[in-house]
Design a protein around this motif. Structure first.
Motif, short mmCIF file in Angstrom:
data_model
loop_
_atom_site.label_atom_id
_atom_site.label_comp_id
_atom_site.label_asym_id
_atom_site.label_seq_id
_atom_site.Cartn_x
_atom_site.Cartn_y
_atom_site.Cartn_z
N ASP A 184 0.86 -1.19 0.00
CA ASP A 184 0.00 0.00 0.00
C ASP A 184 0.90 1.24 0.00
OD1 ASP A 184 -1.98 1.94 0.32
OD2 ASP A 184 -2.20 1.57 2.47
N PRO A 185 1.60 1.49 -1.11
CA PRO A 185 2.56 2.60 -1.10
C PRO A 185 1.88 3.95 -0.87
CG PRO A 185 2.30 1.70 -3.34
CD PRO A 185 1.59 0.77 -2.40
N GLY A 186 0.64 4.09 -1.36
CA GLY A 186 -0.09 5.35 -1.16
C GLY A 186 -0.32 5.61 0.32
N ARG B 34 3.52 -6.81 -9.99
CA ARG B 34 3.08 -6.07 -8.81
C ARG B 34 4.23 -5.34 -8.10
NH1 ARG B 34 0.28 -7.90 -3.42
NH2 ARG B 34 1.75 -9.63 -3.45
N THR C 54 5.34 -2.26 -9.96
CA THR C 54 4.32 -1.20 -9.90
C THR C 54 4.42 -0.46 -8.57
OG1 THR C 54 2.90 -2.55 -11.28
CG2 THR C 54 1.84 -0.74 -10.12
N ILE C 55 4.64 -1.21 -7.48
CA ILE C 55 4.78 -0.60 -6.15
C ILE C 55 6.00 0.32 -6.12
CG2 ILE C 55 5.37 -1.12 -3.74
CD1 ILE C 55 3.68 -3.74 -4.15
N GLU D 73 7.53 1.69 -8.61
CA GLU D 73 7.32 2.85 -9.49
C GLU D 73 6.45 3.90 -8.80
OE1 GLU D 73 8.87 3.75 -12.21
OE2 GLU D 73 10.03 1.91 -12.13
N THR D 74 5.46 3.47 -8.03
CA THR D 74 4.60 4.42 -7.30
C THR D 74 5.44 5.22 -6.29
OG1 THR D 74 2.74 2.92 -7.54
CG2 THR D 74 2.53 4.62 -5.85
N LEU D 75 6.30 4.52 -5.59
CA LEU D 75 7.15 5.20 -4.60
C LEU D 75 8.12 6.16 -5.31
CD1 LEU D 75 7.87 2.07 -2.37
CD2 LEU D 75 6.59 4.10 -1.65
N LYS D 76 8.72 5.70 -6.41
CA LYS D 76 9.69 6.53 -7.14
C LYS D 76 9.02 7.80 -7.66
CE LYS D 76 12.29 4.25 -10.19
NZ LYS D 76 12.41 3.24 -11.28
N ALA D 77 7.78 7.63 -8.18
CA ALA D 77 7.09 8.77 -8.79
C ALA D 77 6.77 9.86 -7.78
CB ALA D 77 5.80 8.28 -9.46
N ALA D 78 6.64 9.49 -6.50
CA ALA D 78 6.27 10.46 -5.46
C ALA D 78 7.47 11.29 -5.00
CB ALA D 78 5.67 9.73 -4.27
#
Ligand SMILES: C[S@@+](CC[C@H](N)C(=O)[O-])C[C@H]1O[C@@H](n2cnc3c(N)ncnc32)[C@H](O)[C@@H]1O
Length: 272
Positions: free
Chosen positions: A134-136, A172, A175-176, A178-183
């Motif tokens: 749940d990176p968000g 999966r 994707t997790i 990448e979500t952390l990197k993008a933030a």
């Protein structure tokens, strides 16, 4: 404990990855089920003790390098049971004003988090009980937002973590990440180590079964799969190595351990 505090089930009757790792590192926060699983792992892969130690030492060297390179904010997910020196001890040893947020999903790490919160007066540390899937939730946790300024560079650490996130055919784990990197903004870094079956496939197959029997699924990844976690970011020298070969303090240290014993890739990259 009073009657209003939530009861946390530490599941001491089953082996947990954090406590097995603690056992390999010579810690005391492990129980019979953990020690039995650890014994089974050592039966098929005696080098697990070496692999755990040199993985931890990679975290030490990468953190020191990043603090000395000017990073002042650290986000360490899959922190593990406190084992001195912890990441903040290293970061604040070089940069006393460093701020660190720790995250793990194992309640036993939360139970021992006090040791992670002993910050220098100039710096700050915080702990978020959360799951990397749940990176968000991690990125919006109040403890994180109170401690880190996400408009300024962050050193993200995912050490010996993502092999506990199987892809299940959905990419999966990537994707997790990448979500952390993008933030994170330009100048942020990703330090990562990850178990591989590239050098001792038979032993790793047996280890997978031992963890699986204890309820923890493992996915070893190949070098190209590991490399993909860093897509779009610039790998810092020396690129992808085995954990003991990443900027060793003494070049001789990189020759005492075989690739099969290390069993973990390691790298650090910077966001352009
Ligand atoms: C092998 S330990 C690594 C500890 C530390 N990062 C290090 O390299 O020394 C892996 C840690 O990841 C945690 N972990 C496993 N799966 C996780 C998940 N889905 N979310 C958050 N933490 C997780 C475990 O509880 C354990 O503490």
């Amino acid at each position: 404990m009073n009657e209003h505090e939530p009861v946390v089930d530490l599941q001491l009757d089953r082996a947990h990855s954090s406590r097995i790792y603690d056992y390999f590192l010579g810690g005391k926060t492990n129980f019979l089920a953990d020690r039995m699983a650890a014994g089974s792992v050592l039966g098929v892969f005696p080098a697990a003790l070496v692999a755990a130690r040199i993985n931890r030492e990679f975290m030490h060297r990468a953190t020191r390098f990043l603090a000395e390179s000017g990073l002042r904010q650290f986000l360490d997910i899959g922190t593990g049971i406190p084992t001195p020196p912890n990441l903040h001890d290293i970061a604040q040893g070089s940069a006393p004003d460093a701020r660190i947020v720790y995250t793990d999903n194992d309640p036993i790490v939360l139970a021992h988090a006090a040791a992670l919160l002993l910050s220098t007066p100039e710096g700050r540390t915080a702990y978020v009980q959360a799951d990397v899937t749940d990176p968000g939730g991690i990125l919006t946790a109040p403890q994180l937002l109170d401690t880190l300024d996400l408009s300024r560079p962050v050193a993200l650490s995912l050490n010996a973590l993502m092999h506990f996130v199987p892809d299940d055919g959905r990419d999966r784990a990537r994707t997790i990440v990448e979500t952390l990197k993008a933030a994170l903004p330009s100048g942020s870094t990703l330090a990562m180590s990850h178990a591989t079956a590239d050098f001792a496939p038979e032993a790793m197959r047996k280890i997978s079964k031992i963890y699986g029997d204890a309820g923890t699924r493992l996915q070893f990844r190949t070098r190209p799969e590991f490399l993909r976690f860093f897509d779009g970011w610039d790998l810092l020298e020396p690129g992808v190595t085995l954990s003991h070969q990443w900027r060793p303090d003494d070049p001789a240290d990189a020759t005492h351990v075989t690739d099969a014993e290390a069993a973990c890739y390691a790298a650090v990259a910077r966001k352009p």
